[in-house]
Design an enzyme around this catalytic site. Structure first.
Site, PDB file in Angstrom:
ATOM      1  N   SER A  18     -39.920  68.997  12.832  1.00 26.42           N
ATOM      2  CA  SER A  18     -39.036  68.762  13.966  1.00 26.42           C
ATOM      3  C   SER A  18     -39.486  69.580  15.184  1.00 26.42           C
ATOM      4  O   SER A  18     -40.632  69.507  15.592  1.00 26.42           O
ATOM      5  CB  SER A  18     -37.592  69.074  13.565  1.00 26.42           C
ATOM      6  N   ASP A  35     -36.727  62.680  11.131  1.00 27.66           N
ATOM      7  CA  ASP A  35     -36.865  64.141  11.056  1.00 27.66           C
ATOM      8  C   ASP A  35     -37.195  64.625   9.641  1.00 27.66           C
ATOM      9  O   ASP A  35     -36.484  64.343   8.680  1.00 27.66           O
ATOM     10  CB  ASP A  35     -35.541  64.760  11.515  1.00 27.66           C
TER      11      ASP A  35
END
Length: 256
Positions: free
Chosen positions: A39, A154
């Protein structure tokens, strides 16, 4: 000097602490030989692997801070909405100059998750920008990335602290920068805070499986920084600098 591997977790605004840690490493000439990120950790780690200096990243953050009153999705509470997060990602991606991962100055891996297969996807070759977008595609915040039949989001869903992906043949010492908060003192006040609190609980349950791979864990004090609060971006960077300074002697002893 021993070869150092660096694992950078996700955490949105909190994860900007990675920039502060890298600033101290740059100043002390601590060379990084491999980076893994998830991320926001993937974005910062990918840019650093490109040769982008932490000060340049910080300058970009300062520019966003100046623009924070512009209509980019920020409500009165100062929360970092999807438009702002997208703006941050876009700005940082442009500095990456569209490189392939295998051509980066530092070996690099980003983590995403395929929602079709339910599997972790490790990006260690191909487009860096695609990898960064996929790794940071927080459900409900940024759109998923379609790639080769996969539906990527993610990487924090399965591996927010990818210390285990640092290759032993490449590195001697594994350093993890962990901005996850195990507990919170206050109840969530709104839907975004509720979402990220639930997400944080899940991430913390999973990170215990990978943190033991680290030789040293750097944990910036970001307990009072909500993951989407744009007003705390500079505070997150400074938190990274402070903890790196505190642990500098231990780090130098470990890698010397």
């Amino acid at each position: 000097m021993k070869k150092v591997g660096l694992a950078l977790c996700g955490g949105a605004v909190r994860a900007l602490a990675h920039i502060g840690v890298l600033k101290v490493f740059e100043r002390e000439k601590i060379e990084i030989h491999s980076i893994c990120g998830t991320s926001m950790g993937a974005i910062i780690g990918g840019l650093y692997a490109c040769g982008i200096k932490p000060k340049e990243m910080e300058d970009s953050i300062n520019e966003i801070s100046i623009l924070r009153n512009v209509n980019l999705g920020i409500g009165q509470t100062g929360l970092l909405g999807d438009k702002v997060y997208g703006y941050l990602l876009q700005m940082l991606e442009k500095k990456a100059c569209i490189q392939e991962i295998e051509k980066l100055q530092i070996p690099f891996k980003a983590v995403s998750v395929d929602l079709i297969s339910g599997e972790q996807v490790i990006h260690d070759q191909g487009s860096l920008l695609l990898a960064l977008k996929a790794s940071s595609a927080i459900p409900g915040i940024l759109p998923p990335v379609r790639w080769e039949g996969r539906f990527l989001v993610d990487g924090g869903i399965l591996n927010n602290m990818p210390v285990d992906l640092l290759d032993c043949p490449i590195v001697d010492v594994r350093i993890a920068v962990d901005v996850n908060q195990v507990t919170m003192e206050k109840e969530p006040k709104n839907v975004p805070e509720l979402f990220f609190r639930a997400y944080n609980v899940m991430v913390n349950a999973l990170r215990t499986a990978t943190l033991p791979y680290a030789d040293i864990i750097i944990q910036p004090d970001v307990h009072d920084i909500f993951a989407l609060d744009i007003r705390k971006m500079k505070a997150a960077i400074h938190a990274g600098e402070r903890v790196a300074e505190i642990q500098l002697k231990n780090i130098m002893n470990l890698i010397s």
